[in-house]
Design a protein around this motif. Structure first.
Motif, short mmCIF file in Angstrom:
data_model
loop_
_atom_site.label_atom_id
_atom_site.label_comp_id
_atom_site.label_asym_id
_atom_site.label_seq_id
_atom_site.Cartn_x
_atom_site.Cartn_y
_atom_site.Cartn_z
N GLU A 60 0.83 -1.20 0.00
CA GLU A 60 0.00 0.00 0.00
C GLU A 60 0.86 1.25 0.00
OE1 GLU A 60 -2.36 -0.51 3.49
OE2 GLU A 60 -3.83 -1.77 2.49
N ASP A 61 1.93 1.25 0.81
CA ASP A 61 2.80 2.42 0.90
C ASP A 61 3.50 2.70 -0.42
OD1 ASP A 61 2.10 2.71 3.55
OD2 ASP A 61 3.94 1.80 4.34
N GLY A 62 3.83 1.65 -1.17
CA GLY A 62 4.54 1.81 -2.44
C GLY A 62 3.62 1.96 -3.62
N ALA A 63 2.32 1.92 -3.39
CA ALA A 63 1.36 1.98 -4.50
C ALA A 63 1.25 3.39 -5.03
CB ALA A 63 -0.01 1.48 -4.05
N GLU A 64 1.09 3.50 -6.34
CA GLU A 64 0.88 4.79 -6.98
C GLU A 64 -0.60 5.12 -6.92
OE1 GLU A 64 1.10 6.67 -11.48
OE2 GLU A 64 2.14 4.80 -11.03
N VAL A 65 -0.91 6.29 -6.44
CA VAL A 65 -2.31 6.72 -6.36
C VAL A 65 -2.72 7.23 -7.73
CG1 VAL A 65 -3.93 8.31 -5.28
CG2 VAL A 65 -2.09 7.29 -3.93
N ILE A 66 -3.77 6.64 -8.26
CA ILE A 66 -4.28 7.05 -9.57
C ILE A 66 -5.63 7.70 -9.37
CG2 ILE A 66 -5.02 6.23 -11.83
CD1 ILE A 66 -3.08 3.88 -11.46
N GLU A 67 -5.75 8.94 -9.81
CA GLU A 67 -7.00 9.67 -9.68
C GLU A 67 -8.02 9.06 -10.64
OE1 GLU A 67 -7.71 12.05 -7.48
OE2 GLU A 67 -5.68 11.83 -6.68
N PRO A 68 -9.26 8.89 -10.19
CA PRO A 68 -10.28 8.36 -11.09
C PRO A 68 -10.58 9.36 -12.21
CG PRO A 68 -11.26 9.03 -9.01
CD PRO A 68 -9.77 9.16 -8.87
N ARG A 69 -10.82 8.81 -13.40
CA ARG A 69 -11.16 9.67 -14.53
C ARG A 69 -12.65 9.89 -14.57
NH1 ARG A 69 -8.38 8.36 -20.00
NH2 ARG A 69 -9.33 10.36 -20.39
N SER A 71 -16.02 10.77 -16.64
CA SER A 71 -16.50 10.54 -18.00
C SER A 71 -16.45 11.83 -18.80
CB SER A 71 -17.93 10.01 -17.94
OG SER A 71 -18.42 9.81 -19.24
N GLY A 72 -15.92 11.75 -20.00
CA GLY A 72 -15.87 12.91 -20.88
C GLY A 72 -14.67 13.81 -20.67
N VAL A 73 -13.85 13.55 -19.67
CA VAL A 73 -12.67 14.36 -19.41
C VAL A 73 -11.48 13.71 -20.11
CG1 VAL A 73 -11.10 15.26 -17.67
CG2 VAL A 73 -13.55 15.18 -17.22
N ARG A 74 -10.82 14.46 -20.94
CA ARG A 74 -9.69 13.92 -21.70
C ARG A 74 -8.38 14.28 -21.02
NH1 ARG A 74 -10.62 13.15 -27.65
NH2 ARG A 74 -8.38 13.31 -27.60
N SER A 75 -7.40 13.44 -21.23
CA SER A 75 -6.07 13.70 -20.73
C SER A 75 -5.49 14.93 -21.42
CB SER A 75 -5.19 12.48 -21.01
OG SER A 75 -3.83 12.78 -20.77
N SER A 76 -4.58 15.61 -20.78
CA SER A 76 -3.97 16.78 -21.40
C SER A 76 -2.83 16.38 -22.33
CB SER A 76 -3.45 17.74 -20.33
OG SER A 76 -2.44 17.09 -19.58
#
Length: 106
Positions: A60-69, A71-76
């Motif tokens: 858990e400590d080494g896990a990368e936190v990924i923000e939820p996407r 719907s409809g929001v595109r990556s920059s």
């Protein structure tokens, strides 16, 4: 295991089942130095419940936190690393032909 008996250690198979992955993944993690502490009892490999808990905390400590996407929001950024222009790409062959991106039937 008899009812009311405290399980002090997991076999490799029990540990894998409890954590939702295969024996192959277990040995891969061990080879990478990312597995739990183990103890050998004769020819058996066991993982104590304490070692399992420590391993979970470490993972858990080494896990990368990924923000939820949303719907409809595109990556920059695009896959190739170029900035995203916000342009919608055709998703079907018919749309691509209509947009002039590819030729129609020959």
């Amino acid at each position: 295991m008899p009812s009311g008996t405290y399980q002090a250690a997991y076999s490799v198979a029990q540990f894998c089942a409890a954590h939702g992955f295969t024996n192959v993944m277990f040995y891969k993690l061990m080879k990478q130095g990312r597995g739990p502490r183990i103890m050998k009892v004769g020819t058996r490999t066991l993982i104590s419940v304490e070692a399992a808990a420590d391993w979970r905390r470490t993972m858990e400590d080494g896990a990368e936190v990924i923000e939820p996407r949303r719907s409809g929001v595109r990556s920059s950024r695009c896959v190739d690393g170029a900035p995203d222009t916000g342009e919608r790409l055709p998703t079907t062959r018919k749309q691509a032909v209509a947009a002039g991106d590819i030729g129609g039937a020959e």
